[in-house]
Each structure stands twice: as C-alpha cells, then as structure tokens.
Design a protein around this motif. Sequence first.
Motif, PDB file in Angstrom:
ATOM      1  N   CYS A 212       0.778  -1.102   0.025  1.00  0.00           N
ATOM      2  CA  CYS A 212       0.050  -0.080   0.049  1.00  0.00           C
ATOM      3  C   CYS A 212       0.932   1.292   0.065  1.00  0.00           C
ATOM      4  N   GLU A 213       1.939   1.394   0.667  1.00  0.00           N
ATOM      5  CA  GLU A 213       2.907   2.348   0.726  1.00  0.00           C
ATOM      6  C   GLU A 213       3.671   2.567  -0.681  1.00  0.00           C
TER       7      GLU A 213
ATOM      8  N   GLU B  31       2.346   1.765  -3.285  1.00  0.00           N
ATOM      9  CA  GLU B  31       1.006   2.266  -4.285  1.00  0.00           C
ATOM     10  C   GLU B  31       0.942   3.610  -4.039  1.00  0.00           C
ATOM     11  N   ARG B  32       1.173   4.173  -2.931  1.00  0.00           N
ATOM     12  CA  ARG B  32       0.962   5.559  -2.690  1.00  0.00           C
ATOM     13  C   ARG B  32       2.070   6.309  -3.248  1.00  0.00           C
ATOM     14  N   VAL B  33       3.056   5.734  -3.254  1.00  0.00           N
ATOM     15  CA  VAL B  33       4.319   6.709  -3.747  1.00  0.00           C
ATOM     16  C   VAL B  33       4.092   6.642  -5.400  1.00  0.00           C
ATOM     17  N   HIS B  34       3.608   5.475  -5.972  1.00  0.00           N
ATOM     18  CA  HIS B  34       3.339   5.405  -7.355  1.00  0.00           C
ATOM     19  C   HIS B  34       2.535   6.617  -7.631  1.00  0.00           C
ATOM     20  N   LYS B  35       1.426   6.804  -6.900  1.00  0.00           N
ATOM     21  CA  LYS B  35       0.333   7.984  -7.226  1.00  0.00           C
ATOM     22  C   LYS B  35       0.987   9.294  -6.903  1.00  0.00           C
ATOM     23  N   ALA B  36       1.939   9.298  -5.997  1.00  0.00           N
ATOM     24  CA  ALA B  36       2.508  10.624  -5.908  1.00  0.00           C
ATOM     25  C   ALA B  36       3.665  11.188  -6.900  1.00  0.00           C
TER      26      ALA B  36
END
Length: 93
Positions: A49-50, A52-57
Amino acid sequence: MTVPFERTRALVLTKEFLEAMLDPKQTPRTPRSMRGKAKALLRHYPGLCEIERVHKALPDEYGPVPPFSRMHAKTAITELGLDKFGSESEERA
C-alpha cells in the motif's frame, strides 16, 4: 535505463525475497543471522500500500503495484532462481 514498472517490481520482489528468507520451509539452509537481518530490514520496509501511494505521488518514478508475481504463480524465490539453489545443494551432498 530503469522504467517505473521495473523499479516497483524490484521493490516488491525484494520484499518477497526477504519474507522468504524468514521461512525455513522456503529457505532451509539460511543461517539464523541472515534470518535476523532479513527480519530487521522488513521491519521498516514499505508495504504494497505504501509503494502504491508512492506510485500515485510520483508516477514518473514508480509504477503501480501489479499482481505480476502472483498472477504468474511466481515468487521472488522462483523469479530469482533460488528454488533451484536448495535442490542443487542437496543433490551435491
């Protein structure tokens, strides 16, 4: 040149590799000290999940977290050829 998907794939496979290092059934000949190091590294390793958040950012730096290894029934052990390592060692013994 590393593309975003490859960077994410490396993170996910490294996580799976470290988790496999903790499992004596998957890596039976791993020394206790190495298992301890793997456990210490995983303590602060980013979860899916972290990542994935880095990918979105930062989509230009990290790709999405696809189910690439699970989709093909591969793990870091089989992907890196470490499943053969144990059997080769046992064959030589």
